[in-house]
Write an enzyme that holds these catalytic residues in place. Structure first.
Site, PDB file in Angstrom:
ATOM      1  N   ASN A  10       0.851  -1.192   0.000  1.00  0.00           N
ATOM      2  CA  ASN A  10       0.000   0.000   0.000  1.00  0.00           C
ATOM      3  C   ASN A  10       0.892   1.248   0.000  1.00  0.00           C
ATOM      4  O   ASN A  10       1.679   1.449   0.926  1.00  0.00           O
ATOM      5  CB  ASN A  10      -0.899  -0.041   1.241  1.00  0.00           C
ATOM      6  N   HIS A  13       0.899   6.249   1.658  1.00  0.00           N
ATOM      7  CA  HIS A  13       1.698   7.212   2.430  1.00  0.00           C
ATOM      8  C   HIS A  13       2.857   7.818   1.654  1.00  0.00           C
ATOM      9  O   HIS A  13       3.491   8.766   2.117  1.00  0.00           O
ATOM     10  CB  HIS A  13       2.131   6.590   3.761  1.00  0.00           C
ATOM     11  N   ARG A  21       4.218  18.691   1.257  1.00  0.00           N
ATOM     12  CA  ARG A  21       4.910  19.861   0.725  1.00  0.00           C
ATOM     13  C   ARG A  21       4.240  20.460  -0.507  1.00  0.00           C
ATOM     14  O   ARG A  21       4.721  21.440  -1.064  1.00  0.00           O
ATOM     15  CB  ARG A  21       6.355  19.490   0.371  1.00  0.00           C
ATOM     16  N   HIS A  46      -5.618   3.629  -2.031  1.00  0.00           N
ATOM     17  CA  HIS A  46      -6.964   3.938  -1.531  1.00  0.00           C
ATOM     18  C   HIS A  46      -7.298   5.366  -1.950  1.00  0.00           C
ATOM     19  O   HIS A  46      -6.689   6.309  -1.467  1.00  0.00           O
ATOM     20  CB  HIS A  46      -6.974   3.803  -0.001  1.00  0.00           C
ATOM     21  N   ARG A  48      -9.496   7.993  -1.360  1.00  0.00           N
ATOM     22  CA  ARG A  48     -10.510   8.354  -0.359  1.00  0.00           C
ATOM     23  C   ARG A  48     -11.390   9.472  -0.872  1.00  0.00           C
ATOM     24  O   ARG A  48     -10.962  10.281  -1.709  1.00  0.00           O
ATOM     25  CB  ARG A  48      -9.835   8.760   0.954  1.00  0.00           C
ATOM     26  N   ARG A  52      -7.216  12.640   0.622  1.00  0.00           N
ATOM     27  CA  ARG A  52      -6.170  13.119   1.538  1.00  0.00           C
ATOM     28  C   ARG A  52      -4.777  12.611   1.173  1.00  0.00           C
ATOM     29  O   ARG A  52      -3.790  13.225   1.539  1.00  0.00           O
ATOM     30  CB  ARG A  52      -6.496  12.765   2.986  1.00  0.00           C
ATOM     31  N   GLU A  73      -8.582   0.374  -3.417  1.00  0.00           N
ATOM     32  CA  GLU A  73      -9.480   0.422  -2.259  1.00  0.00           C
ATOM     33  C   GLU A  73     -10.406   1.618  -2.406  1.00  0.00           C
ATOM     34  O   GLU A  73      -9.959   2.721  -2.752  1.00  0.00           O
ATOM     35  CB  GLU A  73      -8.673   0.572  -0.970  1.00  0.00           C
ATOM     36  N   THR A 104      -8.592   3.148   7.997  1.00  0.00           N
ATOM     37  CA  THR A 104      -9.831   2.368   7.954  1.00  0.00           C
ATOM     38  C   THR A 104      -9.987   1.631   9.279  1.00  0.00           C
ATOM     39  O   THR A 104      -9.252   0.691   9.556  1.00  0.00           O
ATOM     40  CB  THR A 104      -9.778   1.363   6.778  1.00  0.00           C
ATOM     41  N   GLU A 154     -11.093  -9.552   2.411  1.00  0.00           N
ATOM     42  CA  GLU A 154      -9.840  -9.219   3.094  1.00  0.00           C
ATOM     43  C   GLU A 154     -10.184  -9.115   4.572  1.00  0.00           C
ATOM     44  O   GLU A 154     -11.012  -8.285   4.966  1.00  0.00           O
ATOM     45  CB  GLU A 154      -9.258  -7.895   2.567  1.00  0.00           C
ATOM     46  N   HIS A 189      -3.897  -4.941   7.584  1.00  0.00           N
ATOM     47  CA  HIS A 189      -4.029  -3.796   8.487  1.00  0.00           C
ATOM     48  C   HIS A 189      -3.177  -4.003   9.732  1.00  0.00           C
ATOM     49  O   HIS A 189      -3.356  -4.960  10.459  1.00  0.00           O
ATOM     50  CB  HIS A 189      -5.480  -3.509   8.906  1.00  0.00           C
TER      51      HIS A 189
HETATM   52  N1  PXP Z   1      -6.000  -3.257   3.892  1.00  0.00           N
HETATM   53  C1  PXP Z   1      -6.934  -2.280   3.913  1.00  0.00           C
HETATM   54  C2  PXP Z   1      -8.292  -2.595   3.403  1.00  0.00           C
HETATM   55  C3  PXP Z   1      -6.634  -0.980   4.386  1.00  0.00           C
HETATM   56  O1  PXP Z   1      -7.563  -0.025   4.391  1.00  0.00           O
HETATM   57  C4  PXP Z   1      -5.310  -0.723   4.827  1.00  0.00           C
HETATM   58  C5  PXP Z   1      -4.946   0.651   5.308  1.00  0.00           C
HETATM   59  O2  PXP Z   1      -5.009   1.543   4.285  1.00  0.00           O
HETATM   60  C6  PXP Z   1      -4.377  -1.761   4.768  1.00  0.00           C
HETATM   61  C7  PXP Z   1      -4.751  -3.023   4.318  1.00  0.00           C
HETATM   62  C8  PXP Z   1      -2.944  -1.558   5.158  1.00  0.00           C
HETATM   63  O3  PXP Z   1      -2.863  -1.267   6.505  1.00  0.00           O
HETATM   64  P1  PXP Z   1      -1.479  -0.772   7.104  1.00  0.00           P
HETATM   65  O4  PXP Z   1      -1.181   0.539   6.450  1.00  0.00           O
HETATM   66  O5  PXP Z   1      -1.753  -0.676   8.559  1.00  0.00           O
HETATM   67  O6  PXP Z   1      -0.467  -1.821   6.758  1.00  0.00           O
END
Ligand code: PXP
Length: 243
Positions: A10, A13, A21, A46, A48, A52, A73, A104, A154, A189
């Protein structure tokens, strides 16, 4: 031999860091491309409602790249279904979304939202997109996911990652149930080097989606090394599985 297990990285970030910035660096697509060959099997983003982190242009560029399967996502809103149908990622993972949450926080309430989820799933599947639902490890949610046409669930590992007692057992039972009701099982997660192995050792689990820990670890050892180590732990956890 155990079924192979995939690592979805993922990269939300990366966009968070860029947006801090307001410029173009670091660019999520450039990072996605750089992760090919590190142990990353797919890219998760994701989009959103409040944009964000990942923005529309990122989602567009990453889905168009298609160098690795993209797991998109999204909330089950009309807007997101339309975007997904246009971008045609490999898969969509439907997640609940509340504006005020930091990430989430809970799984989808599939049981009480069949009426909205079922048509959204049908439209995404018609567009050739594999649909996953992000659910807490509860039998009723897993069963309802299969009933309304999802192909994957998931399982939300957040409570397990926070150390909640009994959660690993709940996840194990939910993973076993996915096989019985004909769903593919993913999980994610809050997973880290320290807690990933018991989840990766579930024979039904064929994909883990991991983001925040990898990005944090990247500050210390670099993202390719963090991904390679996560993948090593995932594969090692499955060595003794038979099927
Ligand atoms: N799976 C889903 C559905 C999520 O929403 C997230 C967080 O965006 C993750 C996995 C990954 O979680 P983490 O960033 O805590 O590894």
């Amino acid at each position: 031999m155990a079924k192979p297990i995939s690592l979805g990285v993922n990269i939300d970030h990366v966009a968070t860091l860029r947006n801090a910035r307001g410029g173009g660096h670091p660019d999520p697509l450039t990072v996605a491309k750089a992760l090919v060959g590190t142990g990353m099997d797919g890219i998760t983003i994701h989009l959103r409602e409040d944009r964000r982190h990942i923005r529309d242009a990122d989602a567009e560029a990453i889905c168009a790249w298609a160098g690795k399967p993209v797991n998109f996502e999204m909330a089950a809103t009309e807007e997101m279904v339309a975007i997904a149908m246009r971008l045609r990622p490999h898969g969509c993972c439907v997640v609940p979304e509340k504006r005020a949450e930091i990430t989430t926080e809970g799984g989808l309430d599939v049981v009480n939202n069949r009426a909205t989820l079922k048509p959204a799933i049908a439209r995404l599947k018609e567009a050739g997109i594999r649909v996953s639902l992000f659910v807490d490890p509860e039998a009723a949610q897993v069963e309802a996911s299969a009933e309304i046409g999802a192909e994957v669930v998931e399982l939300h590992t957040g409570a397990y990652a926070n150390g909640k007692r009994g959660e690993l057992e709940r996840l194990r039972r939910a993973a076993e149930l996915t096989a019985k009701v004909g769903l593919e099982c993913h999980a994610g997660h809050g997973l880290t080097f320290a807690n990933v192995s018991p989840i990766a050792a579930f024979p039904e689990v064929v994909e883990l989606n991991i983001g925040h820990f990898l990005m944090g670890e990247a500050l210390l050892i670099g993202l390719p090394a963090a991904i390679a180590e996560m993948k090593r732990l995932m594969i090692e956890a499955r060595v003794y599985l038979k099927s």
